[in-house]
Each structure stands twice: as structure tokens, then as C-alpha cells.
Design a protein around this motif. Structure first.
Motif, PDB file in Angstrom:
ATOM      1  N   PHE A  11       0.869  -1.223   0.200  1.00 20.06           N
ATOM      2  CA  PHE A  11      -0.185  -0.111   0.313  1.00 20.06           C
ATOM      3  C   PHE A  11       0.261   1.228   0.265  1.00 20.06           C
ATOM      4  O   PHE A  11       0.515   2.015  -0.108  1.00 20.06           O
ATOM      5  N   GLY A  12       2.478   1.169  -0.869  1.00 19.18           N
ATOM      6  CA  GLY A  12       3.146   2.387  -0.424  1.00 19.18           C
ATOM      7  C   GLY A  12       3.608   2.592   1.076  1.00 19.18           C
ATOM      8  O   GLY A  12       5.144   3.350   0.089  1.00 19.18           O
ATOM      9  N   ASN A  13       3.720   2.592   2.119  1.00 17.45           N
ATOM     10  CA  ASN A  13       4.459   2.500   3.059  1.00 17.45           C
ATOM     11  C   ASN A  13       4.557   1.516   3.362  1.00 17.45           C
ATOM     12  O   ASN A  13       3.594   0.504   3.924  1.00 17.45           O
ATOM     13  N   GLY A  14       5.216   1.136   4.440  1.00 25.24           N
ATOM     14  CA  GLY A  14       5.821   0.375   4.968  1.00 25.24           C
ATOM     15  C   GLY A  14       6.866  -0.150   5.791  1.00 25.24           C
ATOM     16  O   GLY A  14       7.698   1.221   5.194  1.00 25.24           O
ATOM     17  N   SER A  15       7.574  -0.794   6.431  1.00 24.09           N
ATOM     18  CA  SER A  15       9.486  -1.012   7.316  1.00 24.09           C
ATOM     19  C   SER A  15      10.114  -1.879   6.490  1.00 24.09           C
ATOM     20  O   SER A  15       9.162  -2.926   7.179  1.00 24.09           O
ATOM     21  N   LEU A  16      10.626  -1.851   6.546  1.00 23.38           N
ATOM     22  CA  LEU A  16      12.001  -3.051   6.415  1.00 23.38           C
ATOM     23  C   LEU A  16      13.069  -3.170   7.614  1.00 23.38           C
ATOM     24  O   LEU A  16      13.780  -2.421   7.542  1.00 23.38           O
ATOM     25  N   SER A  17      12.533  -4.255   8.420  1.00 22.35           N
ATOM     26  CA  SER A  17      13.401  -4.854   8.825  1.00 22.35           C
ATOM     27  C   SER A  17      14.879  -5.267   8.919  1.00 22.35           C
ATOM     28  O   SER A  17      14.510  -6.644   8.286  1.00 22.35           O
ATOM     29  N   LEU A  18      16.185  -4.413   8.917  1.00 22.80           N
ATOM     30  CA  LEU A  18      17.634  -6.144   8.804  1.00 22.80           C
ATOM     31  C   LEU A  18      18.306  -6.556   9.562  1.00 22.80           C
ATOM     32  O   LEU A  18      18.716  -5.848  10.498  1.00 22.80           O
ATOM     33  N   ASP A  19      18.180  -7.283  10.228  1.00 19.23           N
ATOM     34  CA  ASP A  19      18.441  -7.893  11.466  1.00 19.23           C
ATOM     35  C   ASP A  19      19.583  -9.546  11.264  1.00 19.23           C
ATOM     36  O   ASP A  19      19.837 -10.018  10.620  1.00 19.23           O
ATOM     37  N   GLY A  20      20.925  -8.654  11.402  1.00 23.27           N
ATOM     38  CA  GLY A  20      22.565  -9.040  10.910  1.00 23.27           C
ATOM     39  C   GLY A  20      22.624 -10.095   9.991  1.00 23.27           C
ATOM     40  O   GLY A  20      22.398 -10.616   9.279  1.00 23.27           O
ATOM     41  N   CYS A  21      22.253  -8.020   9.063  1.00 24.30           N
ATOM     42  CA  CYS A  21      22.168  -9.000   7.079  1.00 24.30           C
ATOM     43  C   CYS A  21      23.418  -8.374   6.502  1.00 24.30           C
ATOM     44  O   CYS A  21      23.735  -7.578   7.122  1.00 24.30           O
ATOM     45  N   ARG A  22      24.205  -8.850   5.506  1.00 31.86           N
ATOM     46  CA  ARG A  22      25.122  -8.398   4.220  1.00 31.86           C
ATOM     47  C   ARG A  22      24.365  -7.519   3.046  1.00 31.86           C
ATOM     48  O   ARG A  22      23.923  -8.353   2.294  1.00 31.86           O
ATOM     49  N   VAL A  23      24.263  -6.528   2.914  1.00 32.72           N
ATOM     50  CA  VAL A  23      23.322  -6.324   1.635  1.00 32.72           C
ATOM     51  C   VAL A  23      24.857  -5.508   0.725  1.00 32.72           C
ATOM     52  O   VAL A  23      25.122  -3.865   0.927  1.00 32.72           O
ATOM     53  N   LEU A  24      25.295  -6.312   0.395  1.00 29.71           N
ATOM     54  CA  LEU A  24      26.286  -5.651  -0.977  1.00 29.71           C
ATOM     55  C   LEU A  24      26.039  -5.136  -2.159  1.00 29.71           C
ATOM     56  O   LEU A  24      26.643  -4.315  -2.174  1.00 29.71           O
ATOM     57  N   GLY A  25      24.558  -5.225  -2.388  1.00 31.26           N
ATOM     58  CA  GLY A  25      24.023  -4.862  -3.527  1.00 31.26           C
ATOM     59  C   GLY A  25      23.283  -3.380  -2.536  1.00 31.26           C
ATOM     60  O   GLY A  25      23.595  -2.208  -2.256  1.00 31.26           O
ATOM     61  N   SER A  26      22.367  -2.870  -3.414  1.00 34.74           N
ATOM     62  CA  SER A  26      21.131  -1.497  -2.580  1.00 34.74           C
ATOM     63  C   SER A  26      20.209  -2.671  -1.739  1.00 34.74           C
ATOM     64  O   SER A  26      19.761  -3.158  -1.982  1.00 34.74           O
ATOM     65  N   VAL A  27      19.544  -1.549  -1.378  1.00 37.24           N
ATOM     66  CA  VAL A  27      18.006  -1.430  -0.831  1.00 37.24           C
ATOM     67  C   VAL A  27      17.474  -0.957  -1.590  1.00 37.24           C
ATOM     68  O   VAL A  27      17.357   0.818  -1.561  1.00 37.24           O
ATOM     69  N   LYS A  28      15.809  -1.618  -2.356  1.00 37.84           N
ATOM     70  CA  LYS A  28      15.678  -0.346  -2.744  1.00 37.84           C
ATOM     71  C   LYS A  28      13.976  -0.397  -2.636  1.00 37.84           C
ATOM     72  O   LYS A  28      13.767  -1.345  -2.766  1.00 37.84           O
ATOM     73  N   LEU A  29      13.920   0.521  -2.386  1.00 32.96           N
ATOM     74  CA  LEU A  29      12.606   1.139  -2.386  1.00 32.96           C
ATOM     75  C   LEU A  29      11.499   1.346  -3.058  1.00 32.96           C
ATOM     76  O   LEU A  29      11.534   2.348  -3.654  1.00 32.96           O
TER      77      LEU A  29
END
Length: 245
Positions: A206-224
Motif C-alpha cells: 500500500f505504498g508505506n511500510g517498514s523493512l527490518s534488517l537484522d544481522g544482514c549484509r547487503v552488498l548491493g542496494s536496498v531499493k524502496l
């Protein structure tokens, strides 16, 4: 099998696995040379192949020619963020890599350790450079780098081919790794204990939200994705880049 890899040696299984998976190669004489040292370019290639890093960054190091065999590997390494160049705009691809330098690279790839182990029991723990202390603790705590029979870590010692194969084998068999672009749907997305070599795409319904990363490695991008006001929280995690699409 290689002529100089004895069955039952501490590196034998790792070397055979790495060879079978195209991560390392032997020599024309049928040897592997497990005690030979590893360069920055060679270690980058091993990691890229093992972890599955396919995306690459633009680079302009004055000592990396576009026709060098390691050109694409250096681009991938820089994209993933586990290594970079020096202040004088060089990469020094042929430099031999030390064990503490390898520990720093591992600390930029690996997820957190369940428990932090102390290094004080090793005779040469004080020899670890300040810039590598935390990285060495993580690498040791996760079992990626260990000491020898004389209780030495040898932080300034050169990383060998056998050690490199063992480290990468341990990394691959321990970590949860996703090599594809991963889409997280729903209003409240959660990712935990994962290495993402591609992008993490958050697409709330629905357009709004929350993304939680716990103990992660994102070597690329987080794309919203979307025009909403989505939020990203990161605990014990690293993100190379955040983009709004």
C-alpha cells in the motif's frame, strides 16, 4: 586430486571442494601448492566466485589495466565493498595478502557471530594491528580463521592458498547467501542473518511500510519501491546503498 594435497590434511576437503566448484585451480604439473601465498587479485576472484558476486562497479585505479585478467574481479570486489583501493589511487592487485587483511575482508562479508570469543589466549594476539582487531575477533569467533598448534594467529603472516580455500569453504557452508535480487513484499518486511550479493527490493502493498534488517549484509542496494514513506531499520547489518525507485 592434487599431487601435494594429502588426504586427511586440514585443507584437503576445502581444496577439493573449491576446485570442483571452479573457485581455485591447480597447476599444470598436477600440484595445488597449498603453502603458496595469495594476492589481492587472486583472493578477490576466489570470493567473487564462491559468494556469487556478479555486479560490478566502475573503477579508475591507475594500476589496473582494462586488459588485466583481474580487471572484472576488482570491479566486482569494489562493488561488493569488501575491499577497495589505496589513497594514491592504486589497487595493488599483485600484493600478497596477510591474514589480518583477509580478516578485514571477511568482516565486511560475514554476518555477526553468535558469541564473541577473546583472542587473549594466543601468544601473538597483541601483534594484530589496531585496524584489524575487531575483524580478527569476528573471523575467529565464527571459526573462519584459527590459530596454529603453537597458539599463534600470525596476523602479519601471508595468507596461503590452503588457508584461503579453507576460509572460503567455511564461509560458504556457514552463511546464508542469496545471489539473486530479492523482493520483500508486504507492509512489514523482515530479513535476518543473510548475505545478499544482489539487491533487496522492498515493495510494500500500500505504498508505506517498514523493512527490518537484522544481522544482514547487503552488498548491493536496498531499493524502496513506491511513492510512500517506507522506512528501513538495520540492526547489526550493513547496506551498501539505499535507493528510492
Amino acid at each position: 586430486k592434487f599431487s601435494d594435497c594429502t588426504d586427511g590434511s586440514w585443507y584437503a576437503d576445502a581444496v577439493l571442494w573449491a576446485s570442483a566448484n571452479g573457485i581455485v585451480n591447480g597447476y599444470e604439473d598436477g600440484s595445488f601448492r597449498p603453502d603458496a601465498s595469495v594476492t589481492r587479485a587472486e583472493f578477490s576472484k576466489m570470493i567473487n566466485s564462491a559468494v556469487g558476486i556478479s555486479k560490478a562497479a566502475d573503477i579508475s585505479f591507475r594500476d589496473v589495466e582494462t586488459n588485466a585478467w583481474y580487471y572484472k574481479e576488482v570491479r566486482k570486489a569494489v562493488y561488493a565493498g569488501y575491499t577497495n583501493g589505496y589513497e594514491d589511487d592504486t589497487f595493488r592487485a599483485d600484493n600478497q595478502i596477510t591474514r589480518e587483511e583477509a580478516a578485514v575482508i571477511l568482516s565486511r562479508l560475514a554476518t555477526r557471530a553468535e558469541a564473541s570469543k577473546k583472542l587473549s589466549s594466543f601468544r601473538d594476539a597483541d601483534d594484530i594491528a589496531d585496524w584489524a582487531q575487531d575483524a580478527f575477533v569476528l573471523a575467529y569467533s565464527k571459526g573462519y580463521i584459527t590459530g596454529d598448534e603453537l597458539s599463534r594467529l600470525e596476523p602479519q603472516g601471508l595468507l596461503t592458498r590452503g588457508q584461503a580455500a579453507k576460509i572460503i569453504y567455511s564461509l560458504i557452508t556457514t552463511e546464508n547467501i542469496r545471489t539473486d535480487d530479492y523482493t520483500v513484499r508486504g507492509s512489514n518486511g523482515v530479513c535476518s542473518e543473510t548475505i545478499f550479493t544482489g539487491d533487496v527490493i522492498f515493495s510494500p502493498l500500500f505504498g508505506n511500510g517498514s523493512l527490518s534488517l537484522d544481522g544482514c549484509r547487503v552488498l548491493g542496494s536496498v531499493k524502496l519501491s513506491g511513492k510512500g514513506n517506507s522506512t528501513v531499520t538495520a540492526k547489526d547489518s550493513t547496506i551498501a546503498k539505499i535507493e528510492v525507485t
